[in-house]
Write an enzyme that holds these catalytic residues in place. Structure first.
Site, PDB file in Angstrom:
ATOM      1  N   GLY A  44       0.797  -1.114   0.171  1.00 21.07           N
ATOM      2  CA  GLY A  44      -0.005   0.114  -0.029  1.00 21.07           C
ATOM      3  C   GLY A  44       0.865   1.123   0.077  1.00 21.07           C
TER       4      GLY A  44
ATOM      5  CB  ILE B 235       3.766   2.267   4.628  1.00 15.66           C
ATOM      6  CG1 ILE B 235       2.950   3.531   5.284  1.00 15.66           C
ATOM      7  CG2 ILE B 235       5.124   2.069   4.982  1.00 15.66           C
ATOM      8  CD1 ILE B 235       2.703   3.149   6.833  1.00 15.66           C
TER       9      ILE B 235
ATOM     10  CB  SER C 183      -1.054  -8.227  -0.080  1.00 21.05           C
ATOM     11  OG  SER C 183      -1.895  -7.817  -1.161  1.00 21.05           O
TER      12      SER C 183
ATOM     13  CB  THR D 278       7.490  -0.577  10.682  1.00 26.27           C
ATOM     14  OG1 THR D 278       7.153  -0.784   9.314  1.00 26.27           O
ATOM     15  CG2 THR D 278       8.922  -0.888  10.882  1.00 26.27           C
TER      16      THR D 278
ATOM     17  NE  ARG E  58      -2.204  -1.390  13.928  1.00 25.75           N
ATOM     18  CZ  ARG E  58      -1.826  -0.255  13.535  1.00 25.75           C
ATOM     19  NH1 ARG E  58      -0.739  -0.092  13.328  1.00 25.75           N
ATOM     20  NH2 ARG E  58      -2.890   0.827  13.398  1.00 25.75           N
TER      21      ARG E  58
ATOM     22  CD  GLU F  60       2.903  -1.001  20.771  1.00 26.34           C
ATOM     23  OE1 GLU F  60       2.265   0.232  20.447  1.00 26.34           O
ATOM     24  OE2 GLU F  60       3.416  -1.542  19.784  1.00 26.34           O
TER      25      GLU F  60
ATOM     26  CG  HIS G 173       4.304   1.403  18.074  1.00 26.98           C
ATOM     27  ND1 HIS G 173       2.974   0.972  17.906  1.00 26.98           N
ATOM     28  CD2 HIS G 173       4.136   1.851  16.656  1.00 26.98           C
ATOM     29  CE1 HIS G 173       2.139   1.046  17.029  1.00 26.98           C
ATOM     30  NE2 HIS G 173       2.929   1.528  16.153  1.00 26.98           N
TER      31      HIS G 173
END
Length: 336
Positions: free
Chosen positions: A168, A170, A189, A248, A250, A279, A298
């Protein structure tokens, strides 16, 4: 007049959760908000009774990303709540249907250059893991110089395959930098096509082939129930001993127990994670002891211009709410 209305203080109460970076008030002018409302900002994570105690008096709540889940059970215990704002454009831990049922409007902020920031973070991790920079720095600080045991030397990325799981906004940026390094880019994907991959200068390959043939694998996929733990023990075992896995995106995409075991087995040879199931990462989390694993807290989207946009837009939303005018960036109603 309801019981909640009868007990509501004259000044609205605004509660901001999870501003771990202490950035929202630093980056925007809150004086107009503070003149008309009581503002309480929490910089540390809250859970259980502490969370409920902080939120119970809130007329409006600001959520920093999706750091705190906000579900129907929690909402039912917040009779005063009248407005909610979250930073970014998507919050997967927010029960929009429950908020809509209560008639509570929800706004979001813009993203700013967060996708550029995350792309840069992905490449920082790729290069740091590939060159083993954390281990080299630790060795120097401990008084050493080079690894006395010897061992394989870092590779050169030019001519190697960069495997992207997700292509996508990123992933497309990461692909462009990979091509600039002279890497061959492969992509997969669940909905990928050869045409979509080719538009980014990539070749579409099956997931198993991507894992087995890539020097670097980087994740850029939105998780779904079907992609939870997409990288499990069987798929991680396909990776080459000299390969690097970077996430980076999920945490849900990777089985953390399987990854720790895979790193001990040397397949992949290195990994770098910026996202975690819990987190902040608990002190006793097994990932902290996994070998050949670079961990960062994160920070992919954490950049000054991103938080500048968050802060400006939060203040804009709260100002409109206090003024009783049209709310910016309203989240659309949940489809029936």
């Amino acid at each position: 007049m309801s019981a909640a209305d009868a007990t509501r203080p004259a000044r609205p109460r605004i509660v901001v959760l999870d501003d771990w970076e202490r950035a929202l008030q630093r980056l925007a002018d809150w004086s107009g908000i503070a003149a008309r409302a009581d503002v309480e900002v929490h910089h540390a994570p809250l859970h259980g009774d502490a969370l409920l105690q902080a939120l119970a008096p809130a007329d409006a709540v600001v959520l920093l990303r999706d750091r705190t889940p906000f579900d129907a059970t929690l909402l039912a215990r917040l009779p005063r709540l009248r407005y909610l704002v979250f930073t970014g454009t998507r919050n997967t831990r927010l029960d929009l249907a429950a908020l809509e049922a209560r008639g509570i409007p929800v706004s979001h902020t813009g993203w700013g250059p967060s996708k550029d920031s995350t792309c840069e973070m992905a490449w920082a991790l790729i290069l740091a893991a590939t060159r083993r920079l954390a281990a080299q720095s630790a060795q120097l600080r401990a008084g050493g110089w080079r690894d006395p045991a010897g061992g394989p030397l870092p590779p050169v990325l030019r001519g190697q395959r960069l495997g992207l799981i997700g292509l996508g906004e990123i992933g497309g940026r990461v692909a462009a930098i990979g091509r600039a390094f002279g890497m061959e880019v492969a992509a997969w994907s669940p909905r990928m096509t050869a045409e979509r991959a080719a538009a980014h200068g990539a070749v579409f390959v099956p997931l198993e082939e991507l894992l087995a043939t890539s020097r670097v694998v980087s994740l850029h996929l939105v998780p779904t129930p079907q992609t939870r733990h997409l990288l499990n023990a069987e798929r991680l075992a396909l990776m080459a001993p000299g390969s690097v896995l970077v996430n980076t995106s999920r945490a849900a995409l990777v089985d953390p127990t399987a990854l720790a075991d895979a790193l001990r087995a040397g397949r992949p040879g290195q990994a770098a994670l910026d996202v975690f199931d819990a987190e902040p990462l608990p002190a006793d989390d097994p990932l902290r002891d996994a070998p050949n694993l670079l961990l960062t807290p994160h920070t992919g989207f954490v950049a000054e211009p991103v938080f500048q946009r968050f802060a400006d837009d939060v203040v804009e939303c709260l100002g409109a709410w206090l003024d009783g005018v049209a709310l910016p960036r309203r989240v659309a109603a949940v489809a029936p």
